[in-house]
Scaffold this motif. Structure first.
Motif, short mmCIF file in Angstrom:
data_model
loop_
_atom_site.label_atom_id
_atom_site.label_comp_id
_atom_site.label_asym_id
_atom_site.label_seq_id
_atom_site.Cartn_x
_atom_site.Cartn_y
_atom_site.Cartn_z
N GLU A 63 39.82 49.62 34.31
CA GLU A 63 39.04 48.91 33.33
C GLU A 63 39.33 48.50 32.22
O GLU A 63 39.39 47.41 31.66
N TRP A 66 46.16 45.60 34.72
CA TRP A 66 45.10 45.58 35.70
C TRP A 66 45.35 44.06 36.31
O TRP A 66 44.65 44.74 37.50
N HIS A 77 45.16 45.21 40.50
CA HIS A 77 43.89 44.34 40.87
C HIS A 77 44.07 43.29 41.83
O HIS A 77 43.26 42.81 42.81
N VAL A 83 33.79 43.07 40.38
CA VAL A 83 35.01 41.70 39.17
C VAL A 83 34.09 40.52 39.21
O VAL A 83 33.93 39.79 38.58
#
Length: 241
Positions: A135, A146, A150, A239
């Motif tokens: 993160e 990221w 992700h 998230v």
């Protein structure tokens, strides 16, 4: 008539993808923030089979507005290309614009997507394979990493979440394509993304979901210890909450 929606469709990868998908039996719905760019895209792609919807997908209101307009104008979507994105300056913007937007839009349009194909535009396969999943977003490079990791997890998560509706969800690297996204992408000369036509239309991929493709249409085998549904579910859920 097929209906295919393309976010970020007025420039860069989105516009290059639209050029590949123009046919007599396909209607393209181009989404972007700029009305002038949208009008230009419609004119250059061909007014008859292209429409433009202006929406700021970086906001919840923009996503709701887009979903409402699409549902009013169309009964079904046969494909969605999630090409919208931006270089952001902080964690909140990065999560919202480059991740949450894709998830929220797919969920808002879900009733129209049965037996459709969703393609999520992502980055270089080598980077996605090598970058750690964490993160950390304390620099532009960390934020870019990221996004790549992700988005891959999001693709895996959505592919399983939407499997019962026969909604295909894959991601792909479009190659190095000229765009206004970053200074170096502005210097590129390539404006073609031929792989998108194969990924969106080929019958051999009618049941292929949860797969990452390179710019040649080759399947990239992801590290299952890093990219798997259980991990994707945990991280994506965190998230979006």
């Amino acid at each position: 008539m097929k209906n295919i929606l393309i976010t970020g469709g007025t420039s860069g990868v989105g516009y290059a993808s639209a050029k590949q998908l123009i046919t007599d039996d396909t209607h393209l719905i181009i989404v972007g923030r700029n009305e002038a760019k949208g009008a230009h895209a419609v004119r250059t792609l061909g007014d008859a089979n292209v429409s433009f919807i202006a929406a700021d997908l970086g906001t919840n209101q923009g996503i709701t507005y887009l979903a409402d307009v699409v549902k009013q104008r169309f009964t079904k979507l046969d494909g969605v290309i999630l090409a919208a994105g931006a270089v952001t300056n902080d964690v909140r913007e990065n999560r919202q614009i480059n991740f949450r937007t894709h998830y929220d839009l797919v969920m808002a349009l879900k009733p129209m997507l049965t037996r459709s194909r969703i393609l999520l535009v992502t980055g270089n396969p080598k980077a996605i394979q090598l970058l750690p999943i964490n993160e950390q977003q304390n620099s532009p490079i960390a934020r870019a990493g990221w996004v790549l990791t992700h988005k891959t997890l999001l693709m895996i998560y959505l592919s399983e979440l939407l499997r019962d509706e026969q909604i295909i969800v894959n991601s792909f690297f479009p190659g190095e394509v000229k765009s206004n996204l970053m200074p170096y992408t502005q210097t590129l000369v390539n404006t073609e993304v031929p792989v998108v036509k194969y990924l969106m239309n080929d019958s051999d991929l009618a049941h292929v979901t949860g797969t990452f493709f390179d710019d040649k249409g080759k399947k990239i085998v992801l590290n299952s210890n890093k990219y798997n549904f259980e991990r994707a579910k945990a991280i994506v859920t965190n998230v979006i909450q």
